[in-house]
Design an enzyme around this catalytic site. Structure first.
Site, mmCIF file in Angstrom:
data_model
loop_
_atom_site.group_PDB
_atom_site.id
_atom_site.type_symbol
_atom_site.label_atom_id
_atom_site.label_comp_id
_atom_site.label_asym_id
_atom_site.label_seq_id
_atom_site.Cartn_x
_atom_site.Cartn_y
_atom_site.Cartn_z
ATOM 1 N N CYS A 147 5.154 -1.775 1.240
ATOM 2 C CA CYS A 147 6.145 -1.476 2.270
ATOM 3 C C CYS A 147 5.899 -0.117 2.903
ATOM 4 O O CYS A 147 5.175 0.717 2.362
ATOM 5 C CB CYS A 147 7.564 -1.554 1.710
ATOM 6 S SG CYS A 147 7.955 -0.432 0.360
ATOM 7 N N CYS A 148 6.491 0.077 4.074
ATOM 8 C CA CYS A 148 6.347 1.309 4.839
ATOM 9 C C CYS A 148 4.883 1.505 5.229
ATOM 10 O O CYS A 148 4.273 0.601 5.790
ATOM 11 C CB CYS A 148 6.902 2.476 4.033
ATOM 12 S SG CYS A 148 7.184 3.982 4.998
ATOM 13 N N ILE A 149 4.249 2.609 4.888
ATOM 14 C CA ILE A 149 2.869 2.881 5.276
ATOM 15 C C ILE A 149 1.853 2.262 4.309
ATOM 16 O O ILE A 149 0.670 2.156 4.624
ATOM 17 C CB ILE A 149 2.634 4.406 5.395
ATOM 18 C CG1 ILE A 149 1.279 4.742 6.042
ATOM 19 C CG2 ILE A 149 2.743 5.067 4.027
ATOM 20 C CD1 ILE A 149 1.146 4.287 7.469
ATOM 21 N N PRO A 151 0.920 -0.721 3.512
ATOM 22 C CA PRO A 151 0.020 -1.797 3.939
ATOM 23 C C PRO A 151 -1.332 -1.310 4.452
ATOM 24 O O PRO A 151 -2.288 -2.103 4.497
ATOM 25 C CB PRO A 151 0.818 -2.497 5.047
ATOM 26 C CG PRO A 151 2.247 -2.318 4.633
ATOM 27 C CD PRO A 151 2.281 -0.915 4.081
ATOM 28 N N THR A 209 6.444 -5.313 4.432
ATOM 29 C CA THR A 209 7.616 -5.054 5.273
ATOM 30 C C THR A 209 7.549 -3.622 5.776
ATOM 31 O O THR A 209 6.924 -2.757 5.152
ATOM 32 C CB THR A 209 8.930 -5.319 4.495
ATOM 33 O OG1 THR A 209 10.043 -5.296 5.407
ATOM 34 C CG2 THR A 209 9.160 -4.287 3.409
#
Length: 236
Positions: A147-149, A151, A209
């Site tokens: 999630c957030c950065i 990925p 996400t």
């Protein structure tokens, strides 16, 4: 069935590590994830969580009272232990066979400590133990939640994967949309999703996400993180 979930922390970093204060976004993500996993019963989501972090120096330290770097050195494992309340293990001791799924919360620690994304973008390198963990879970066919950065780690390691960091059109709501465009340049498919949604790459068992890549109320980010946890556990 009790699902064993492996969780990698990246220290506490915003522009860098705050003094005597964890990074707000990292703490919010961690609390959202833990709330989704735990309840009075003892585990609402039916998962047993073990937390890990690499034993390495942080990229740098900043005094956020004045917004300036300091000469202080801090350790990622030790700082991560503050969020985990001491219940954390050196990442080099990870045994993939003993876990059913992997989750890596986001935050600037991912871009500065778990990788060199903050300074090198698409030409970044991934911290070796983190890269090994992601590749091992992927090879074993076990689900990975990002999630957030975070990925960007999959974008670098699994270039044919499908991921989301939200939207690829920059706006007040999506101030970090260029990250999605960069991921496309790295060879992966970015799928636009709203903050409360996830994207599931069924082939690679990746669930992603956007979280704080979106300028959204905390409850909407909480819902998206919760959806990610739910879908990771379904795939486990």
């Amino acid at each position: 069935m009790v699902i064993s979930l492996e969780w990698i922390y990246s220290g506490c970093q915003l522009l860098s590590q705050p003094i005597l204060q964890a990074e707000p976004r990292k703490t919010h993500l961690s609390h959202s994830l833990l709330t989704r996993l735990y309840n009075k019963k003892p585990c609402r989501a039916g998962a047993k969580v073990q937390m890990f972090a690499p034993n390495m120096d942080q990229m740098h330290v900043v005094n956020h009272v004045v917004g300036q770097p300091t000469k202080e050195k801090r350790n990622v494992l030790q700082e991560s232990a503050r969020i985990a309340r001491g219940d954390i293990t050196d990442l080099k001791e990870l045994d993939v066979a003993g876990h059913d799924a992997l989750i890596i919360p986001g935050g600037f620690g991912v871009a500065k400590n778990l990788s060199t994304w903050a300074t090198h973008g698409k030409d970044c390198t991934i911290q070796p133990e983190v890269e090994k963990a992601i590749k091992s879970f992927h090879k074993a066919g076990k689900p990975i939640g990002l999630c957030c950065i975070s990925p960007v780690l999959a974008a670098k390691i699994l270039p044919d994967c499908e991921i989301t960091v939200g939207d690829d059109c920059e706006s007040e709501k999506w101030p970090h949309a260029k990250t999605a465009c960069t991921m496309k340049e790295m060879g992966c498919k970015h799928v636009n999703k709203n903050v409360g949604e996830v994207h599931i790459d069924a082939k690679n068992k990746l669930v992603t996400t956007s979280a704080f890549m979106c300028n959204a109320p905390i409850h909407e980010i909480f819902d998206g993180v919760g959806a990610m946890v739910t879908d990771v556990l379904k795939l486990a």
